[in-house]
Design a protein around this motif. Structure first.
Motif, PDB file in Angstrom:
ATOM      1  N   GLN A  84       0.830  -1.205   0.000  1.00 24.20           N
ATOM      2  CA  GLN A  84       0.000   0.000   0.000  1.00 24.20           C
ATOM      3  C   GLN A  84       0.863   1.252   0.000  1.00 24.20           C
ATOM      4  OE1 GLN A  84      -2.543  -0.443   3.390  1.00 24.20           O
ATOM      5  NE2 GLN A  84      -3.892  -1.911   2.383  1.00 24.20           N
ATOM      6  N   ALA A  85       1.938   1.244   0.784  1.00 27.69           N
ATOM      7  CA  ALA A  85       2.832   2.401   0.831  1.00 27.69           C
ATOM      8  C   ALA A  85       3.487   2.625  -0.527  1.00 27.69           C
ATOM      9  CB  ALA A  85       3.890   2.208   1.918  1.00 27.69           C
ATOM     10  N   LEU A  86       3.910   1.555  -1.191  1.00 27.11           N
ATOM     11  CA  LEU A  86       4.523   1.684  -2.516  1.00 27.11           C
ATOM     12  C   LEU A  86       3.516   2.171  -3.552  1.00 27.11           C
ATOM     13  CD1 LEU A  86       6.778  -1.500  -2.564  1.00 27.11           C
ATOM     14  CD2 LEU A  86       7.537   0.880  -2.390  1.00 27.11           C
ATOM     15  N   ARG A  87       2.255   1.727  -3.429  1.00 23.44           N
ATOM     16  CA  ARG A  87       1.218   2.205  -4.345  1.00 23.44           C
ATOM     17  C   ARG A  87       0.948   3.688  -4.118  1.00 23.44           C
ATOM     18  NH1 ARG A  87      -1.752  -1.703  -2.361  1.00 23.44           N
ATOM     19  NH2 ARG A  87      -1.201  -3.704  -3.174  1.00 23.44           N
ATOM     20  N   GLN A  88       0.844   4.104  -2.849  1.00 21.11           N
ATOM     21  CA  GLN A  88       0.589   5.508  -2.542  1.00 21.11           C
ATOM     22  C   GLN A  88       1.744   6.396  -3.001  1.00 21.11           C
ATOM     23  OE1 GLN A  88      -0.246   5.609   1.637  1.00 21.11           O
ATOM     24  NE2 GLN A  88      -2.345   4.885   1.376  1.00 21.11           N
ATOM     25  N   ALA A  89       2.969   5.890  -2.942  1.00 17.77           N
ATOM     26  CA  ALA A  89       4.131   6.656  -3.399  1.00 17.77           C
ATOM     27  C   ALA A  89       4.230   6.680  -4.925  1.00 17.77           C
ATOM     28  CB  ALA A  89       5.412   6.063  -2.803  1.00 17.77           C
ATOM     29  N   GLY A  90       3.395   5.901  -5.606  1.00 20.31           N
ATOM     30  CA  GLY A  90       3.404   5.871  -7.064  1.00 20.31           C
ATOM     31  C   GLY A  90       4.527   5.038  -7.653  1.00 20.31           C
ATOM     32  N   LEU A  91       5.093   4.119  -6.870  1.00 19.91           N
ATOM     33  CA  LEU A  91       6.197   3.303  -7.363  1.00 19.91           C
ATOM     34  C   LEU A  91       5.736   2.002  -8.009  1.00 19.91           C
ATOM     35  CD1 LEU A  91       8.660   3.855  -4.401  1.00 19.91           C
ATOM     36  CD2 LEU A  91       8.694   4.936  -6.646  1.00 19.91           C
ATOM     37  N   ILE A  92       4.560   1.503  -7.606  1.00 17.95           N
ATOM     38  CA  ILE A  92       3.995   0.295  -8.221  1.00 17.95           C
ATOM     39  C   ILE A  92       2.533   0.550  -8.553  1.00 17.95           C
ATOM     40  CG2 ILE A  92       5.583  -1.311  -7.069  1.00 17.95           C
ATOM     41  CD1 ILE A  92       3.296  -2.051  -5.171  1.00 17.95           C
ATOM     42  N   ASP A  93       2.004  -0.230  -9.512  1.00 14.49           N
ATOM     43  CA  ASP A  93       0.590  -0.101  -9.848  1.00 14.49           C
ATOM     44  C   ASP A  93      -0.232  -1.067  -9.003  1.00 14.49           C
ATOM     45  OD1 ASP A  93       1.060  -2.575 -10.963  1.00 14.49           O
ATOM     46  OD2 ASP A  93       0.809  -1.946 -13.039  1.00 14.49           O
ATOM     47  N   GLN A  94      -1.527  -1.181  -9.297  1.00 15.11           N
ATOM     48  CA  GLN A  94      -2.417  -2.044  -8.506  1.00 15.11           C
ATOM     49  C   GLN A  94      -2.042  -3.513  -8.594  1.00 15.11           C
ATOM     50  OE1 GLN A  94      -3.703   0.397  -6.462  1.00 15.11           O
ATOM     51  NE2 GLN A  94      -5.257  -1.157  -6.306  1.00 15.11           N
ATOM     52  N   GLU A  95      -1.379  -3.919  -9.676  1.00 11.26           N
ATOM     53  CA  GLU A  95      -0.960  -5.307  -9.850  1.00 11.26           C
ATOM     54  C   GLU A  95       0.389  -5.598  -9.216  1.00 11.26           C
ATOM     55  OE1 GLU A  95      -2.898  -7.685 -11.199  1.00 11.26           O
ATOM     56  OE2 GLU A  95      -4.425  -6.118 -11.276  1.00 11.26           O
ATOM     57  N   GLY A  96       1.063  -4.548  -8.697  1.00 13.38           N
ATOM     58  CA  GLY A  96       2.353  -4.738  -8.063  1.00 13.38           C
ATOM     59  C   GLY A  96       3.529  -4.585  -9.000  1.00 13.38           C
ATOM     60  N   ARG A  97       3.273  -4.157 -10.244  1.00 14.11           N
ATOM     61  CA  ARG A  97       4.355  -3.952 -11.201  1.00 14.11           C
ATOM     62  C   ARG A  97       4.924  -2.553 -11.064  1.00 14.11           C
ATOM     63  NH1 ARG A  97       0.720  -4.892 -15.460  1.00 14.11           N
ATOM     64  NH2 ARG A  97      -0.404  -6.620 -14.600  1.00 14.11           N
ATOM     65  N   PRO A  98       6.232  -2.385 -11.235  1.00 13.78           N
ATOM     66  CA  PRO A  98       6.814  -1.038 -11.136  1.00 13.78           C
ATOM     67  C   PRO A  98       6.281  -0.128 -12.232  1.00 13.78           C
ATOM     68  CG  PRO A  98       8.503  -2.686 -11.642  1.00 13.78           C
ATOM     69  CD  PRO A  98       7.221  -3.414 -11.504  1.00 13.78           C
ATOM     70  N   VAL A  99       6.131   1.143 -11.890  1.00 14.31           N
ATOM     71  CA  VAL A  99       5.667   2.121 -12.873  1.00 14.31           C
ATOM     72  C   VAL A  99       6.877   2.854 -13.432  1.00 14.31           C
ATOM     73  CG1 VAL A  99       3.410   2.404 -11.811  1.00 14.31           C
ATOM     74  CG2 VAL A  99       5.278   3.876 -11.112  1.00 14.31           C
ATOM     75  N   ALA A 100       6.700   3.466 -14.587  1.00 13.99           N
ATOM     76  CA  ALA A 100       7.796   4.197 -15.235  1.00 13.99           C
ATOM     77  C   ALA A 100       8.157   5.423 -14.405  1.00 13.99           C
ATOM     78  CB  ALA A 100       7.381   4.615 -16.639  1.00 13.99           C
ATOM     79  N   ARG A 101       9.450   5.699 -14.313  1.00 11.79           N
ATOM     80  CA  ARG A 101       9.902   6.885 -13.580  1.00 11.79           C
ATOM     81  C   ARG A 101       9.498   8.136 -14.346  1.00 11.79           C
ATOM     82  NH1 ARG A 101      15.971   6.130 -11.650  1.00 11.79           N
ATOM     83  NH2 ARG A 101      15.545   8.290 -11.175  1.00 11.79           N
ATOM     84  N   ARG A 102       9.098   9.171 -13.619  1.00  8.20           N
ATOM     85  CA  ARG A 102       8.632  10.397 -14.253  1.00  8.20           C
ATOM     86  C   ARG A 102       9.742  11.449 -14.364  1.00  8.20           C
ATOM     87  NH1 ARG A 102       4.261   9.470 -10.400  1.00  8.20           N
ATOM     88  NH2 ARG A 102       2.714   8.273 -11.518  1.00  8.20           N
TER      89      ARG A 102
END
Length: 118
Positions: A84-102
């Motif tokens: 949940q903390a990683l999702r709130q920080a925008g580091l992973i999506d709902q599936e747990g995959r890393p998101v692209a750096r902005r």
């Protein structure tokens, strides 16, 4: 995060089993009668002498599972909290995959400019 149940198929590949919401393991499944093609050790397992050892092993496994349950549940809660903390920080999506750096354009390497050959 969501969990998936997969089973190993006859083709040697893992296949997802959709729609499963819970799994229950039971120890009261009837035992098959001893077969002549079984090894003597397996035949002993199905006799009265082997039944005491089998029952003790089953009791041990159930006691171990009950003893470990609070630790595993606490671990699962901790992992979910981190997720949940990683999702709130925008580091992973709902599936747990890393998101692209902005902070970098898509064409730029996250490792910096390429080294120059001399």
């Amino acid at each position: 995060m969501t969990a998936r149940l997969e089973a190993l198929g006859d083709d040697g590949e893992w296949h997802e089993i959709p729609g499963v919401t819970s799994v229950e393991l039971r120890a009261d499944i009837p035992e098959p009668p001893p077969a002549p093609e079984r090894t003597p050790l397996l035949q002993l397992h199905h006799t009265e002498q082997g039944r005491a050892a089998r029952d003790a092993a089953i009791a041990f496994v159930w006691a171990y599972a009950e003893a470990v349950r609070p630790v595993v549940e606490a671990l699962a809660r901790g992992i979910e909290t981190y997720g949940q903390a990683l999702r709130q920080a925008g580091l992973i999506d709902q599936e747990g995959r890393p998101v692209a750096r902005r902070d970098r354009p898509a064409w730029q390497s996250p490792y910096g400019p390429p080294t120059r050959r001399r």
